[in-house]
Write an enzyme that holds these catalytic residues in place. Structure first.
Site, PDB file in Angstrom:
ATOM      1  N   ASN A  14      14.429  51.968  33.278  1.00  0.00           N
ATOM      2  CA  ASN A  14      14.634  51.323  31.965  1.00  0.00           C
ATOM      3  C   ASN A  14      16.093  51.428  31.521  1.00  0.00           C
ATOM      4  OD1 ASN A  14      12.121  50.244  30.500  1.00  0.00           O
ATOM      5  ND2 ASN A  14      11.388  52.117  31.485  1.00  0.00           N
ATOM      6  N   LEU A  85      12.084  63.311  28.108  1.00  0.00           N
ATOM      7  CA  LEU A  85      10.867  64.106  27.944  1.00  0.00           C
ATOM      8  C   LEU A  85      10.996  65.293  26.995  1.00  0.00           C
ATOM      9  CD1 LEU A  85       9.457  63.986  31.570  1.00  0.00           C
ATOM     10  CD2 LEU A  85       9.159  62.396  29.666  1.00  0.00           C
ATOM     11  N   ASN A 102      12.721  55.103  20.812  1.00  0.00           N
ATOM     12  CA  ASN A 102      12.083  55.585  22.035  1.00  0.00           C
ATOM     13  C   ASN A 102      11.125  54.520  22.552  1.00  0.00           C
ATOM     14  OD1 ASN A 102      11.076  57.481  24.032  1.00  0.00           O
ATOM     15  ND2 ASN A 102       9.261  57.777  22.737  1.00  0.00           N
ATOM     16  N   HIS A 104       7.460  54.259  24.571  1.00  0.00           N
ATOM     17  CA  HIS A 104       6.304  55.032  25.022  1.00  0.00           C
ATOM     18  C   HIS A 104       5.402  54.095  25.828  1.00  0.00           C
ATOM     19  CE1 HIS A 104       3.529  58.361  25.011  1.00  0.00           C
ATOM     20  NE2 HIS A 104       2.565  57.480  24.828  1.00  0.00           N
ATOM     21  N   ASP A 145       6.477  61.011  19.430  1.00  0.00           N
ATOM     22  CA  ASP A 145       5.778  59.709  19.379  1.00  0.00           C
ATOM     23  C   ASP A 145       5.219  59.340  18.011  1.00  0.00           C
ATOM     24  OD1 ASP A 145       6.272  59.579  22.125  1.00  0.00           O
ATOM     25  OD2 ASP A 145       4.392  60.577  22.594  1.00  0.00           O
TER      26      ASP A 145
HETATM   27  C1  GAR Z   1       8.672  54.769  31.205  1.00  0.00           C
HETATM   28  O1  GAR Z   1       7.450  54.143  31.542  1.00  0.00           O
HETATM   29  C2  GAR Z   1       8.648  55.269  29.784  1.00  0.00           C
HETATM   30  O2  GAR Z   1       7.880  54.461  28.925  1.00  0.00           O
HETATM   31  C3  GAR Z   1       8.008  56.624  29.944  1.00  0.00           C
HETATM   32  O3  GAR Z   1       8.563  57.148  31.114  1.00  0.00           O
HETATM   33  C4  GAR Z   1       8.841  56.073  32.009  1.00  0.00           C
HETATM   34  C5  GAR Z   1      10.251  56.247  32.514  1.00  0.00           C
HETATM   35  O4  GAR Z   1      10.523  55.354  33.559  1.00  0.00           O
HETATM   36  N1  GAR Z   1       8.266  57.462  28.793  1.00  0.00           N
HETATM   37  C6  GAR Z   1       7.427  58.417  28.406  1.00  0.00           C
HETATM   38  O5  GAR Z   1       6.392  58.693  28.989  1.00  0.00           O
HETATM   39  C7  GAR Z   1       7.874  59.167  27.139  1.00  0.00           C
HETATM   40  N2  GAR Z   1       6.760  59.846  26.554  1.00  0.00           N
HETATM   41  P1  GAR Z   1      12.023  55.096  34.015  1.00  0.00           P
HETATM   42  O6  GAR Z   1      12.697  56.472  34.171  1.00  0.00           O
HETATM   43  O7  GAR Z   1      11.913  54.388  35.327  1.00  0.00           O
HETATM   44  O8  GAR Z   1      12.694  54.271  32.968  1.00  0.00           O
END
Ligand code: GAR
Length: 189
Positions: A14, A85, A102, A104, A145
């Site tokens: 992301n 995290l 953020n 989620h 969250d």
């Molecule tokens: C994403 O799907 C994001 O929504 C999630 O971690 C992933 C990171 O992917 N976030 C959470 O779970 C936060 N509670 P990435 O490192 O490939 O962007």
């Protein structure tokens, strides 16, 4: 031109999509990526994208002379959490009030809170028997969250979906919407 910082703990896909979205034009640039994880994939992505990246210990995030100073020194206007995290400490929330968002990987307020991250979220959603999941972009406050919701998008869950296949669907939604939602939130900040 606004200056963005991204906080990420994992792969950083992301973060990369956001960096690419703002790479041209005069709206914003990703000026800094900060991670708490010295082995996070986002570090390699940042190098490839030629974006400065810092690895910070958990204690640095709550230290006003740590990450907060780093953000000020880099004249960061807006902070994006993309797979970050740790709980964002109060000092950063005060310093960037209304200017931290953020993403989620579920439809909050369900399947959120401490411990709900990455594939654990998808596992819980599938086990619940829910027929849909999705993404939520929200303002960040001092609880996991719980900040006000800015945007949500949903996808269907099929009987054959696994946490991995659902994660792929969620990532597709994230890549499609997160950068444009950040752009809109920036405009309103
Ligand atoms: C994403 O799907 C994001 O929504 C999630 O971690 C992933 C990171 O992917 N976030 C959470 O779970 C936060 N509670 P990435 O490192 O490939 O962007």
């Amino acid at each position: 031109m606004k200056r963005l910082a991204i906080l990420a703990s994992g792969s950083g896909s992301n973060a990369e999509q956001i960096a690419l979205h703002f790479e041209t034009g005069d709206i914003a640039r990703v000026a800094l990526i900060i991670t708490n994880n010295p082995t996070a994939g986002v570090i390699e992505r940042a190098h490839r994208l030629a974006i400065p990246v810092k690895v910070c210990k958990k204690a640095d995030f709550s230290d006003p002379a740590g990450v907060e100073k780093m953000l000020r020194d880099e004249q960061i206007d807006f902070v994006v959490l993309a797979g970050f995290l740790l709980l964002v400490p109060e000092n950063l929330i005060r310093a960037y009030h209304g200017r931290i968002v953020n993403i989620h990987p579920a439809l909050l307020p369900q399947f959120g809170g401490k411990g709900f991250y990455g594939s654990r979220v998808h596992q819980a959603v599938i086990e619940s028997g829910s027929l849909i999941s999705g993404i939520t972009v929200h303002h960040v406050n001092e609880k996991f969250d719980e900040g006000s919701i800015i945007f949500q998008a949903a996808c269907a869950i099929d009987k054959t979906d696994t946490p991995e296949s659902l994660a792929t669907k969620i990532h597709e939604l994230e890549y499609k919407y997160f950068p444009v939602v950040v752009e809109k939130a920036l405009g309103n900040s």
